[in-house]
Design a protein around this motif. Structure first.
Motif, PDB file in Angstrom:
ATOM      1  N   VAL A 293       0.866  -1.183   0.000  1.00  0.00           N
ATOM      2  CA  VAL A 293       0.000   0.000   0.000  1.00  0.00           C
ATOM      3  C   VAL A 293       0.900   1.228   0.000  1.00  0.00           C
ATOM      4  O   VAL A 293       1.895   1.262   0.739  1.00  0.00           O
ATOM      5  CB  VAL A 293      -0.914   0.028   1.243  1.00  0.00           C
ATOM      6  N   PRO A 294       0.604   2.240  -0.801  1.00  0.00           N
ATOM      7  CA  PRO A 294       1.439   3.452  -0.782  1.00  0.00           C
ATOM      8  C   PRO A 294       1.523   4.056   0.618  1.00  0.00           C
ATOM      9  O   PRO A 294       0.506   4.189   1.318  1.00  0.00           O
ATOM     10  CB  PRO A 294       0.713   4.396  -1.748  1.00  0.00           C
ATOM     11  N   LEU A 295       2.731   4.412   1.033  1.00  0.00           N
ATOM     12  CA  LEU A 295       2.904   5.063   2.326  1.00  0.00           C
ATOM     13  C   LEU A 295       2.096   6.353   2.394  1.00  0.00           C
ATOM     14  O   LEU A 295       1.543   6.700   3.445  1.00  0.00           O
ATOM     15  CB  LEU A 295       4.397   5.361   2.553  1.00  0.00           C
ATOM     16  N   SER A 296       1.985   7.047   1.267  1.00  0.00           N
ATOM     17  CA  SER A 296       1.227   8.302   1.240  1.00  0.00           C
ATOM     18  C   SER A 296      -0.228   8.083   1.620  1.00  0.00           C
ATOM     19  O   SER A 296      -0.831   8.915   2.308  1.00  0.00           O
ATOM     20  CB  SER A 296       1.321   8.951  -0.141  1.00  0.00           C
ATOM     21  N   PHE A 297      -0.807   6.973   1.181  1.00  0.00           N
ATOM     22  CA  PHE A 297      -2.201   6.675   1.530  1.00  0.00           C
ATOM     23  C   PHE A 297      -2.336   6.429   3.034  1.00  0.00           C
ATOM     24  O   PHE A 297      -3.231   6.972   3.689  1.00  0.00           O
ATOM     25  CB  PHE A 297      -2.694   5.453   0.757  1.00  0.00           C
ATOM     26  N   LEU A 298      -1.438   5.621   3.578  1.00  0.00           N
ATOM     27  CA  LEU A 298      -1.543   5.235   4.985  1.00  0.00           C
ATOM     28  C   LEU A 298      -1.215   6.377   5.933  1.00  0.00           C
ATOM     29  O   LEU A 298      -1.671   6.377   7.082  1.00  0.00           O
ATOM     30  CB  LEU A 298      -0.625   4.048   5.257  1.00  0.00           C
ATOM     31  N   MET A 299      -0.423   7.339   5.487  1.00  0.00           N
ATOM     32  CA  MET A 299      -0.029   8.455   6.338  1.00  0.00           C
ATOM     33  C   MET A 299      -0.804   9.740   6.039  1.00  0.00           C
ATOM     34  O   MET A 299      -0.378  10.830   6.411  1.00  0.00           O
ATOM     35  CB  MET A 299       1.479   8.708   6.199  1.00  0.00           C
ATOM     36  N   THR A 300      -1.944   9.603   5.398  1.00  0.00           N
ATOM     37  CA  THR A 300      -2.827  10.743   5.146  1.00  0.00           C
ATOM     38  C   THR A 300      -4.038  10.632   6.054  1.00  0.00           C
ATOM     39  O   THR A 300      -4.805   9.656   5.976  1.00  0.00           O
ATOM     40  CB  THR A 300      -3.265  10.784   3.671  1.00  0.00           C
ATOM     41  N   THR A 301      -4.227  11.605   6.937  1.00  0.00           N
ATOM     42  CA  THR A 301      -5.228  11.480   7.992  1.00  0.00           C
ATOM     43  C   THR A 301      -6.653  11.347   7.462  1.00  0.00           C
ATOM     44  O   THR A 301      -7.502  10.738   8.119  1.00  0.00           O
ATOM     45  CB  THR A 301      -5.132  12.680   8.954  1.00  0.00           C
ATOM     46  N   SER A 302      -6.934  11.871   6.266  1.00  0.00           N
ATOM     47  CA  SER A 302      -8.291  11.753   5.730  1.00  0.00           C
ATOM     48  C   SER A 302      -8.644  10.314   5.392  1.00  0.00           C
ATOM     49  O   SER A 302      -9.828   9.986   5.201  1.00  0.00           O
ATOM     50  CB  SER A 302      -8.452  12.647   4.488  1.00  0.00           C
TER      51      SER A 302
ATOM     52  N   MET B 102     -14.838  -0.168  19.040  1.00  0.00           N
ATOM     53  CA  MET B 102     -14.513   1.045  18.296  1.00  0.00           C
ATOM     54  C   MET B 102     -13.068   0.927  17.837  1.00  0.00           C
ATOM     55  O   MET B 102     -12.226   0.412  18.580  1.00  0.00           O
ATOM     56  CB  MET B 102     -14.709   2.280  19.171  1.00  0.00           C
ATOM     57  N   PHE B 103     -12.774   1.403  16.636  1.00  0.00           N
ATOM     58  CA  PHE B 103     -11.455   1.164  16.071  1.00  0.00           C
ATOM     59  C   PHE B 103     -11.226   2.094  14.878  1.00  0.00           C
ATOM     60  O   PHE B 103     -12.148   2.754  14.388  1.00  0.00           O
ATOM     61  CB  PHE B 103     -11.349  -0.291  15.590  1.00  0.00           C
ATOM     62  N   TYR B 104      -9.970   2.126  14.418  1.00  0.00           N
ATOM     63  CA  TYR B 104      -9.650   2.788  13.166  1.00  0.00           C
ATOM     64  C   TYR B 104      -9.794   1.800  12.012  1.00  0.00           C
ATOM     65  O   TYR B 104      -9.555   0.599  12.173  1.00  0.00           O
ATOM     66  CB  TYR B 104      -8.219   3.330  13.183  1.00  0.00           C
ATOM     67  N   GLU B 105     -10.155   2.325  10.858  1.00  0.00           N
ATOM     68  CA  GLU B 105     -10.179   1.536   9.631  1.00  0.00           C
ATOM     69  C   GLU B 105      -9.594   2.390   8.507  1.00  0.00           C
ATOM     70  O   GLU B 105      -9.734   3.618   8.509  1.00  0.00           O
ATOM     71  CB  GLU B 105     -11.598   1.065   9.284  1.00  0.00           C
ATOM     72  N   MET B 106      -8.934   1.719   7.572  1.00  0.00           N
ATOM     73  CA  MET B 106      -8.301   2.396   6.441  1.00  0.00           C
ATOM     74  C   MET B 106      -8.544   1.575   5.179  1.00  0.00           C
ATOM     75  O   MET B 106      -7.617   0.937   4.654  1.00  0.00           O
ATOM     76  CB  MET B 106      -6.799   2.570   6.688  1.00  0.00           C
ATOM     77  N   PRO B 107      -9.760   1.526   4.670  1.00  0.00           N
ATOM     78  CA  PRO B 107     -10.029   0.721   3.474  1.00  0.00           C
ATOM     79  C   PRO B 107      -9.200   1.199   2.293  1.00  0.00           C
ATOM     80  O   PRO B 107      -9.114   2.397   2.012  1.00  0.00           O
ATOM     81  CB  PRO B 107     -11.528   0.954   3.237  1.00  0.00           C
ATOM     82  N   TYR B 108      -8.578   0.244   1.610  1.00  0.00           N
ATOM     83  CA  TYR B 108      -7.749   0.563   0.446  1.00  0.00           C
ATOM     84  C   TYR B 108      -8.183  -0.355  -0.683  1.00  0.00           C
ATOM     85  O   TYR B 108      -7.832  -1.539  -0.723  1.00  0.00           O
ATOM     86  CB  TYR B 108      -6.268   0.363   0.772  1.00  0.00           C
ATOM     87  N   GLY B 109      -8.988   0.166  -1.604  1.00  0.00           N
ATOM     88  CA  GLY B 109      -9.556  -0.673  -2.652  1.00  0.00           C
ATOM     89  C   GLY B 109     -10.402  -1.752  -2.011  1.00  0.00           C
ATOM     90  O   GLY B 109     -11.287  -1.478  -1.204  1.00  0.00           O
ATOM     91  N   ASP B 110     -10.126  -3.012  -2.365  1.00  0.00           N
ATOM     92  CA  ASP B 110     -10.868  -4.111  -1.767  1.00  0.00           C
ATOM     93  C   ASP B 110     -10.165  -4.679  -0.535  1.00  0.00           C
ATOM     94  O   ASP B 110     -10.560  -5.732  -0.015  1.00  0.00           O
ATOM     95  CB  ASP B 110     -11.110  -5.224  -2.791  1.00  0.00           C
ATOM     96  N   ARG B 111      -9.145  -3.989  -0.042  1.00  0.00           N
ATOM     97  CA  ARG B 111      -8.427  -4.409   1.165  1.00  0.00           C
ATOM     98  C   ARG B 111      -8.972  -3.639   2.366  1.00  0.00           C
ATOM     99  O   ARG B 111      -8.971  -2.398   2.360  1.00  0.00           O
ATOM    100  CB  ARG B 111      -6.931  -4.132   1.025  1.00  0.00           C
TER     101      ARG B 111
END
Length: 212
Positions: free
Chosen positions: A157-166, A181-190
């Motif tokens: 996964v691009p580091l830029s995607f994972l390190m962008t707060t939005s 309760m948790f964080y989620e960071m959907p990336y495409g189908d991942r």
């Protein structure tokens, strides 16, 4: 955190510089209990020591992060996206040694292509682990040999995607009979969530958060 303008954002050089400027190892605490107030007594539990490798791949012009998908039959976190890692065994000399060993056992990522560059304070998980994230740079010409008993897939996964707060979303659901309760960071189908997303969020806070 002011860095030289001749270093590309989210390049491996930029990542190295940010890790080098970390003020200290062990700055405060991190864990699921800081995201989910219902877990505020995690620190009172007996915790098992573990370590994960955070493999930042030296792709150009932007770095990526190598993640795994756990197999569906594992007793814990089955089918979830994770960093390579696991429990610190009695024979492990350190969290670093455990993270390197697990990465080689799980996905065949050999030590020759891994350059450890730092660690974050332990992340306390709801599943009862005290996890040390080992930050590393991985040469881009690596090859993988996946242990199909433990890992179903590996991807970047691009580091830029994972390190962008939005891209960091707070969410909740019933998981294994409990409201979480948790964080989620959907990336495409991942679907990156839970402990992995929590550790990624902590990396963001420690390395990139002052630029939000």
């Amino acid at each position: 955190m002011s860095l030289s303008t001749d270093i590309r954002p989210f390049s491996v050089a930029d990542f190295r510089a940010r890790v080098a400027r970390l003020s200290t190892h062990g700055d405060g605490e991190a864990g699921d209990h800081l995201i989910d107030p219902a877990l505020d007594r995690l620190h009172d539990r007996h915790l098992r020591d573990a370590a994960v490798l955070v493999p930042v791949v030296a792709r150009e012009p932007e770095a990526t992060v190598l993640l795994t998908v756990r197999t569906e039959h594992l007793p814990s976190h089955a089918g979830q996206i994770a960093f390579p890692g696991g429990k610190i065994d009695d024979g492990d000399r350190s969290a670093l040694h455990a993270a390197l060993r697990e990465a080689e056992e799980e996905i065949g990522l050999v030590r020759d292509v891994i350059e450890p560059i730092g660690q974050l304070e332990p992340y306390v998980s709801n599943s009862g682990f005290r996890i040390v994230p080992v930050l590393s740079v991985v040469a881009p010409d690596f090859t993988l040999t996946i242990n199909e008993h433990e890992v179903a897939d590996a991807f970047e996964v691009p580091l830029s995607f994972l390190m962008t707060t939005s891209n960091h979303r707070r969410s909740s659901k019933i998981h294994e009979g409990l409201y979480r309760m948790f964080y989620e960071m959907p990336y495409g189908d991942r679907y990156i969530w839970g402990v992995t997303a929590g550790i990624l969020r902590r990396i963001y806070e420690r390395l990139y958060g002052d630029e939000a």
